[in-house]
Design an enzyme around this catalytic site. Structure first.
Site, mmCIF file in Angstrom:
data_model
loop_
_atom_site.group_PDB
_atom_site.id
_atom_site.type_symbol
_atom_site.label_atom_id
_atom_site.label_comp_id
_atom_site.label_asym_id
_atom_site.label_seq_id
_atom_site.Cartn_x
_atom_site.Cartn_y
_atom_site.Cartn_z
ATOM 1 N N GLU A 93 20.792 24.111 -18.534
ATOM 2 C CA GLU A 93 19.709 23.583 -19.484
ATOM 3 C C GLU A 93 19.524 24.684 -20.308
ATOM 4 O OE1 GLU A 93 17.980 20.447 -19.955
ATOM 5 O OE2 GLU A 93 17.347 22.071 -21.525
ATOM 6 N N GLU B 70 17.620 8.127 -16.264
ATOM 7 C CA GLU B 70 16.695 9.002 -15.768
ATOM 8 C C GLU B 70 15.115 8.276 -16.182
ATOM 9 O OE1 GLU B 70 17.727 12.400 -17.946
ATOM 10 O OE2 GLU B 70 16.672 11.830 -19.850
ATOM 11 N N GLU C 158 24.898 12.168 -23.296
ATOM 12 C CA GLU C 158 23.893 11.265 -23.148
ATOM 13 C C GLU C 158 23.488 10.806 -24.619
ATOM 14 O OE1 GLU C 158 19.688 11.572 -20.712
ATOM 15 O OE2 GLU C 158 20.042 13.131 -22.371
HETATM 16 C C1 NOJ Z 1 17.144 15.938 -19.316
HETATM 17 C C2 NOJ Z 1 18.470 15.387 -18.881
HETATM 18 O O1 NOJ Z 1 18.873 14.132 -19.361
HETATM 19 C C3 NOJ Z 1 18.645 15.463 -17.438
HETATM 20 O O2 NOJ Z 1 19.747 14.792 -17.206
HETATM 21 C C4 NOJ Z 1 18.406 16.746 -16.868
HETATM 22 O O3 NOJ Z 1 18.317 16.347 -15.472
HETATM 23 C C5 NOJ Z 1 17.068 17.293 -17.203
HETATM 24 N N1 NOJ Z 1 16.876 17.351 -18.666
HETATM 25 C C6 NOJ Z 1 16.776 18.818 -16.971
HETATM 26 O O4 NOJ Z 1 17.835 19.592 -17.756
#
Ligand code: NOJ
Length: 681
Positions: free
Chosen positions: A385, A479, A473
C-alpha cells in the site's frame, strides 16, 4: 516517423499508398464485415471523424485536434495529405484470460494531416476498423516545429447520433480518482464528467462503448458532457502544473475506441482493446500463475484484525501459516498478506511516505513465512500500500522487488489510497501515474512478479503486452460491503459492472463472502439490510467467480467461515483461466448468465446473477459438444432465499445434461446460480 509507422505496420500487409491526394476531402474505412464505416473528413479546414453502422449514423462528424502550451492550437487551417491503407488478419494467444485466442482482423487507414500556414505542423490520424468496433489515434512525427510539447487539451469529441442511454460513473479529474462510485444511467445529453469505459445503449438495441487502449505515456481520458448536447469531449487528467501530457516527438497517443455490438450479450468477451496493444513482451510466461487466493484481508475490513501493530494485528507469522495451510489444503494457489510491513501505525493516508516495503513488523517473519509458502506450494502475495506516496514507493521498487524475488514470491498487490490531491498534486489518472504504473508493471515483470493493482490506473489492455498485469480493482468492489454504515453495494451492482467496467479487463472484486450477515463491530448483532453487508445470496457469491472474470480470484472471507460449508466445494473447483467465454443472457442492471470453458479441460462453468428481483431464465447448453453426456453440479438459491433476510439458503444438486438440455435457472432476490459442467463418467 518511419520508426512509428514501421512499428504500427509491423505484420500488416500494405495494400495501397495513395500519395499527393492533397485535395481529398474525406477518406472512408470499412470494417472487414462491411457493417461499420468510419469517415475522416475535412470540413472548413477542420478535421472530423464519424462512424456509421449498417448505414445508420452512430457518431456524427466530431472534432479532432489539440491545444498546446505556448504554441497555436492544432485544429483549423488543415489539409489532408498522404494516406495509406492496410489490412491484417492474425490470431494471437493470451497466456491467461477470458479467452485463449484472439483473432485480430481489421482494416487500417492512415491519413496525414498538415497545417497549410505556419507553423506548418503535421500529424497522422491512424484508424482501424474491426467487426466489433473502431479505434483511432494520433501519431505525431518528429518535425522542426513540434518537438518538445505540452498538450493542454485533446479536442477529440464523440458526437453521438442518438441521445443514447449511458451507464456511467462520475470522473473527478483533480482528486483521487479510484472509480469506486455506484453506477447511474441516463441520456448522454444529461452527462457531466464521466469515466470510460462508458456503455451506451440505443433505442434500436445498438450497444456502443467508448474507451481507450494502450495508455502508455499519456493522461487518462474522461468524457465531458454538455447540457442538452449529445457531444462528449475527451478530457485529460492533469499534472500539478495544469498541463495534461508532456512529450517529445515522435509520439503516439492511446487509441480512442468505440466498441459496437447489436446486443448486450455480444459485448463480452471484449478484446477490442487487446487488439490495439502491442504483443506480449514476456518470452516465457510459465511463471505467471492464474490462481485462487485467500488472505489476511477481510478481517481488517470487518474490524476483527488490524493492519497496524497491536493485539489484533492480522499479519502475524502464526496467522499467515494458518492461511497458507488452508490454501494448500484446499487447492488455492496463493495467500495475500496485508499489514505485514511497517508504516501502518500512524494515519497512513497522511504519512504514507513512512511505509517500508522491505521491513516487516517484528511479529511477522517474512523470510520464514515465504519459505513456508514455498514448501506448501502456495504463492505468497505481498501487499504494497503506497497511500499514493508514489515517490516513496518508486525509491524502493528495485530493492523491494529484488527481495521478493529472492524469497520466491510470485505476485504483489499494490494500493493507492489517498485522501487529498495526491500523488504530489498530480491527478490519479494522469500521465505521472500512468508512467508510474508502467514502471511497476515492467519492474515486476523483470523480477518474476505478477501485479494486482488497487485504486489503479484504468485498464487499457496492458495485459496483452505484460501478462504479469494480472488484475486490478478500479471499481467498487466487495470491500464496500464490509464497511458498515449504508454504503454497501446494491443488488444490481454486479449486473452493471459486467457490462461496463469489466469490458476494460479483469477485476479483483474479491467474491466469496459466506458470512453474509456480518455482525456489528464488537457485538453479535447482525447488520440490518439497510446497513452495508453483501446484498447477495450465497449462491450469487459463488456465481460471481464465473461472472466477474479475473485470473486471480480471491476466496475473500475469513477462513473459519468456510469450515464445514458445502458451498465451498464450488470455490475449490471453479477455474480462473478460460479457453472461451459465452454470454448466454444479459440485460444491463438486471441479470447476466455467462458460460466459460476451463483452459485446456473438458469442463464448463456457468454463472448466473440477478439484481433485487427474483428471476427464472431458461438457457440451452448448446455450447457443449453434441451427443456427450455431462453432469451439472448446481449451486442454487435454496427455498425462501433472499439477500434481504435469508441469504444463506443454498441448494446443491446434480443432474445429467447435454448440449440439448434446456436449463431453468431460478434465482432469488439478489441471488444467482453457479454451475459446474463436467463430463459424465
Ligand atoms: C483499499 C484496497 O482496495 C483494499 O483491498 C486494501 O485492503 C486497502 N486499501 C488497504 O490497502
Amino acid at each position: 516517423m518511419m520508426r512509428i509507422r514501421s512499428l504500427a505496420l509491423a505484420a500488416l500487409v500494405p495494400l495501397l499508398v495513395a500519395a499527393a491526394t492533397a485535395r481529398a476531402q474525406s477518406y472512408t474505412l470499412r470494417s472487414p464485415d462491411g457493417r461499420t464505416t468510419l469517415v475522416l473528413a475535412l470540413t472548413d479546414t477542420r478535421l472530423t471523424w464519424a462512424v456509421s453502422r449498417d448505414g445508420a449514423p452512430v457518431v456524427t462528424p466530431s472534432r479532432l485536434g489539440f491545444t498546446f502550451r505556448g504554441a497555436p492550437r492544432f485544429e483549423t487551417g488543415l489539409q489532408l495529405a498522404d494516406s495509406a491503407r492496410s489490412s491484417a488478419d492474425e490470431t494471437f494467444t493470451l497466456p491467461l484470460g477470458e479467452v485463449a485466442r484472439v483473432r485480430d482482423r481489421h482494416n487500417e487507414l492512415r491519413v496525414r494531416v498538415v497545417e497549410t500556414a505556419a507553423p506548418h505542423r503535421e500529424l497522422w490520424v491512424v484508424a482501424r476498423a474491426f467487426d466489433d468496433g473502431i479505434g483511432f489515434r494520433y501519431e505525431i512525427p518528429d518535425q522542426p516545429n513540434l518537438r518538445d510539447f505540452e498538450i493542454m487539451d485533446e479536442l477529440t469529441e464523440f458526437s453521438m447520433a442518438e441521445d443514447m442511454k449511458a451507464w456511467w460513473i462520475p470522473a473527478n479529474i483533480s482528486t483521487p480518482d479510484r472509480q469506486e462510485m455506484l453506477w447511474s444511467s441516463g441520456p448522454v445529453s444529461k452527462l457531466d464528467l464521466v469515466q470510460t469505459p462508458l456503455t451506451l445503449v440505443g433505442t434500436g438495441g445498438l450497444h456502443a462503448v467508448i474507451h481507450e487502449a494502450n495508455l502508455v505515456d499519456y493522461a487518462g481520458m474522461a468524457l465531458q458532457g454538455r447540457s442538452e448536447s449529445r457531444t462528449l469531449r475527451a478530457t485529460l487528467a492533469r499534472w500539478k502544473d495544469g498541463s495534461a501530457v508532456k512529450g517529445r516527438t515522435p509520439f503516439v497517443t492511446p487509441w480512442r475506441t468505440l466498441q459496437l455490438a447489436d446486443r448486450a450479450e455480444d459485448l463480452t468477451p471484449s478484446v477490442l482493446g487487446l487488439k490495439l496493444n502491442p504483443p506480449n513482451r514476456i518470452a516465457d510466461t510459465r511463471w505467471i500463475r492464474p490462481m485462487k487466493y485467500n488472505g489476511i484481508w477481510w478481517g481488517m475490513h470487518v474490524n476483527t484484525m488490524t493492519w497496524g501493530s497491536g493485539p489484533l494485528h492480522g499479519a502475524t507469522t502464526a496467522n499467515t501459516r494458518r492461511y497458507l495451510d488452508f490454501a494448500a489444503a484446499n487447492g488455492l494457489g496463493g495467500t495475500l498478506v496485508e499489514g505485514w510491513n511497517i508504516g501502518w501505525d500512524k494515519d497512513w493516508m497522511r504519512y504514507g511516505d513512512e511505509f517500508s516495503f522491505t521491513t516487516a513488523y517484528p511479529d511477522y517473519d517474512l523470510p520464514g513465512v515465504a519459505a513456508y509458502a514455498r514448501q506448501k506450494g502456495v504463492s505468497l502475495i505481498v501487499h504494497n500500500e503506497t497511500g499514493t506516496f508514489v515517490d516513496n514507493y518508486d525509491r524502493q521498487l528495485d530493492s523491494a522487488f529484488a527481495l521478493y524475488q529472492r524469497l520466491g514470491v510470485t505476485a504483489i498487490k499494490t494500493g493507492y489510497v489517498g485522501d487529498t490531491i495526491n500523488p504530489g498534486g498530480h491527478a490519479h489518472q494522469g500521465q505521472y501515474m500512468v508512467r508510474h504504473h508502467r514502471r511497476v508493471i515492467e519492474t515486476a515483470a523483470s523480477r518474476g512478479l505478477g501485479v494486482v493493482m488497487h485504486e489503479p490506473i484504468k485498464d487499457t489492455g496492458e495485459r496483452r503486452t505484460w501478462p504479469n498485469m494480472l488484475s486490478r480493482e478500479g471499481a467498487r468492489g466487495q470491500e464496500y460491503n464490509a464497511w458498515g454504515g449504508e454504503g454497501g453495494n446494491p443488488p444490481e451492482h454486479e449486473t452493471i459492472l459486467f457490462f461496463t467496467r469489466l469490458l476494460s479487463g479483469p477485476m479483483d472484486f474479491t467474491p466469496g463472502i459466506f458470512n453474509l450477515l456480518i455482525t456489528r463491530s464488537g457485538t453479535n448483532v447482525p447488520r440490518t439490510p439497510t446497513e452495508a453487508r453483501p446484498r447477495t445470496t450465497l449462491a450469487k457469491q459463488l456465481a460471481l467467480y464465473v461472472v466477474l472474470h479475473s485470473p486471480v480470484q480471491m476466496a475473500a472471507d475469513l477462513i473459519e467461515n468456510y469450515e464445514g460449508q458445502p458451498g465451498f466445494q464450488f470455490i475449490r473447483d471453479v477455474a480462473v483461466d478460460w479457453d472461451t467465454t459465452r454470454v448466454l443472457h444479459g440485460r444491463i442492471g438486471d441479470d447476466v448468465i455467462v458460460a466459460r470453458k476451463t483452459k485446456g479441460r473438458d469442463e464448463w462453468f456457468v454463472g448466473a446473477i440477478t439484481d433485487e428481483a427474483a428471476r427464472t431464465i431458461e438457457v440451452t447448453l448448446d455450447f457443449l459438444p453434441k451427443g456427450r453426456p455431462y453432469v451439472a453440479e448446481v449451486y442454487a438459491d435454496g427455498k425462501g432465499a433472499s439477500w434481504r433476510d435469508n441469504p444463506l439458503a443454498l441448494s446443491i444438486s446434480r443432474q445429467p445434461v447435454n448440449a440439448a438440455t434446456r436449463l431453468r435457472i431460478a434465482m432469488a432476490p439478489g441471488g444467482g446460480q453457479a454451475i459446474r459442467l463436467r463430463p459424465a463418467r
